[in-house]
Scaffold this motif. Structure first.
Motif, short mmCIF file in Angstrom:
data_model
loop_
_atom_site.label_atom_id
_atom_site.label_comp_id
_atom_site.label_asym_id
_atom_site.label_seq_id
_atom_site.Cartn_x
_atom_site.Cartn_y
_atom_site.Cartn_z
N ARG A 57 0.83 -1.20 0.00
CA ARG A 57 0.00 0.00 0.00
C ARG A 57 0.87 1.25 0.00
O ARG A 57 0.59 2.21 -0.73
N THR A 58 1.93 1.24 0.79
CA THR A 58 2.83 2.39 0.82
C THR A 58 3.46 2.63 -0.55
O THR A 58 3.57 3.77 -1.03
N SER A 59 3.86 1.53 -1.20
CA SER A 59 4.44 1.64 -2.54
C SER A 59 3.45 2.25 -3.52
O SER A 59 3.80 3.11 -4.33
N ALA A 60 2.18 1.81 -3.44
CA ALA A 60 1.15 2.33 -4.34
C ALA A 60 0.91 3.81 -4.08
O ALA A 60 0.72 4.60 -5.02
N VAL A 61 0.90 4.20 -2.81
CA VAL A 61 0.71 5.62 -2.46
C VAL A 61 1.83 6.47 -3.05
O VAL A 61 1.60 7.54 -3.63
N VAL A 62 3.07 5.98 -2.93
CA VAL A 62 4.22 6.71 -3.47
C VAL A 62 4.08 6.87 -4.99
O VAL A 62 4.38 7.93 -5.55
N LEU A 63 3.61 5.82 -5.66
CA LEU A 63 3.45 5.90 -7.12
C LEU A 63 2.40 6.93 -7.51
O LEU A 63 2.60 7.71 -8.45
N VAL A 64 1.27 6.96 -6.79
CA VAL A 64 0.22 7.93 -7.12
C VAL A 64 0.70 9.35 -6.86
O VAL A 64 0.46 10.26 -7.67
N VAL A 65 1.37 9.55 -5.73
CA VAL A 65 1.89 10.89 -5.43
C VAL A 65 2.92 11.31 -6.48
O VAL A 65 2.95 12.47 -6.92
N SER A 66 3.75 10.37 -6.92
CA SER A 66 4.73 10.68 -7.97
C SER A 66 4.02 11.05 -9.27
O SER A 66 4.41 11.98 -9.98
N GLY A 67 2.94 10.31 -9.60
CA GLY A 67 2.16 10.63 -10.79
C GLY A 67 1.50 11.99 -10.67
O GLY A 67 1.47 12.77 -11.64
N ALA A 68 0.99 12.31 -9.47
CA ALA A 68 0.38 13.62 -9.25
C ALA A 68 1.42 14.73 -9.42
O ALA A 68 1.13 15.81 -9.94
N ALA A 69 2.65 14.45 -8.97
CA ALA A 69 3.73 15.44 -9.13
C ALA A 69 4.02 15.68 -10.61
O ALA A 69 4.24 16.83 -11.04
N CYS A 70 4.03 14.61 -11.41
CA CYS A 70 4.25 14.77 -12.85
C CYS A 70 3.13 15.59 -13.49
O CYS A 70 3.38 16.45 -14.34
N LEU A 71 1.88 15.33 -13.08
CA LEU A 71 0.77 16.12 -13.60
C LEU A 71 0.88 17.57 -13.17
O LEU A 71 0.53 18.49 -13.93
N SER A 72 1.36 17.79 -11.94
CA SER A 72 1.47 19.15 -11.42
C SER A 72 2.43 19.99 -12.23
O SER A 72 2.24 21.20 -12.40
N ALA A 73 3.48 19.35 -12.74
CA ALA A 73 4.47 20.09 -13.53
C ALA A 73 3.92 20.51 -14.89
O ALA A 73 4.49 21.37 -15.56
N SER A 74 2.79 19.90 -15.30
CA SER A 74 2.24 20.19 -16.62
C SER A 74 1.91 21.67 -16.80
O SER A 74 2.17 22.25 -17.86
#
Length: 302
Positions: A10-27
């Motif tokens: 679950r922690t790994s999945a949370v990190v992946l989603v937050v990382s994806g959100a960070a990539c979207l944020s840079a858009s």
């Protein structure tokens, strides 16, 4: 050991989603730096993303076999909604301003769990329902809704399109999650198919609304490439990998970090200075996301 493995997953999945959100944020930063027409940006972020995604799809097909036929339909419909989301949100930004549009599109935090509940029966935790209004309030403050000088050229159209963009965003997330749960070994294929469908949709809607000028200056192509690779390829590969492993409310809440992280990128890359109200909104989002996704004591220990 089983509970530890589950917690680690679950922690790994949370990190992946937050990382994806960070990539979207840079858009948003990349779009501003590219300084091109909004419809063109929506189309090119998807079209350029297909350059790496198509070879990745072919490689995945050779290794794991083709994506099941019914999931091609899921991915195509998801892409249609994603392309519509990109264009409607862009028009909403022009109509009511970036602040209000950012709040409106985040109705996904409610719509996404409701859709998953309707299609798969996944229960929505009460703590998430209680925390949702505070999350949206935090997003409103972070977006600067209370800042003076907010003017809307077409308030009704902008509001309708902003909410519609949030609903379309939620449909994309829901269909991508269902695809990932049906065929977890296929990651690149659904992202590639949905990106192609999103490119076609963005081109069609963009041509009919904002226009689609493709005479992009040479200096903008670097930012467009960064937008495609981070804001489209990396973001959705990370989010779609993790979303099926998390409760829908958890994914929806974590994606609310996107506008908060966007403020941070704006400070670092563009020299923007958020107000104290915006910083308080960011803090409220972080706290409520944590509360909404906190496991109950007994259940968590079990």
């Amino acid at each position: 050991m089983t509970s530890r493995k589950a917690a680690a997953a679950r922690t790994s999945a949370v990190v992946l989603v937050v990382s994806g959100a960070a990539c979207l944020s840079a858009s948003a930063v990349f779009v501003k730096l590219a300084d091109i027409d909004a419809g063109t940006a929506a189309f090119l972020r998807c079209a350029v993303a297909l350059v790496p995604l198509v070879p990745m799809l072919l490689h995945e097909t050779r290794r794991r076999g083709p994506l099941p036929r019914h999931l091609w339909g899921y991915a195509t419909v998801a892409g249609l909604f994603l392309g519509a989301d990109y264009v409607m949100w862009t028009i909403s930004v022009l109509d009511v301003g970036a602040a209000i549009a950012t709040v409106l599109i985040n109705v996904q935090v409610i719509v996404f769990p409701v859709l998953v509940r309707a299609f798969s029966g996944t229960r929505i935790p009460r703590r998430f329902l209680y925390a949702s209004p505070l999350m949206l309030l935090g997003i409103a403050l972070a977006a600067g809704v209370l800042q003076p000088g907010q003017q809307a050229s077409h308030p009704v159209r902008g509001a309708v399109l902003g909410v519609a963009a949030g609903a379309a965003y939620a449909v994309y997330l829901c269909l991508s999650r269902l695809s990932g749960r049906h065929s977890p070994e296929h990651l690149t294929s659904p992202v590639c198919v949905s990106t192609a469908a999103a490119a076609g949709t963005a081109a069609l809607i963009g041509t009919l609304t904002t226009g689609l000028p493709l005479d992009v200056p040479a200096r903008a192509w670097g930012w467009i490439t960064a937008l495609a690779l981070l804001g489209q390829v990396a973001a959705w590969l990370l989010i779609n990998r993790a979303s099926p492993r998390l409760a829908p409310g958890t994914s929806a809440a974590l994606l609310l970090l996107q506008p908060v992280l966007a403020i941070g990128f704006g400070v670092l890359a563009l020299g923007e200075k958020p107000s104290m109200t915006q910083l308080c909104g960011c803090a409220l989002v972080l706290v409520t996301v944590r509360i909404a996704n906190r496991a109950p004591g007994r259940a968590g220990r079990a």
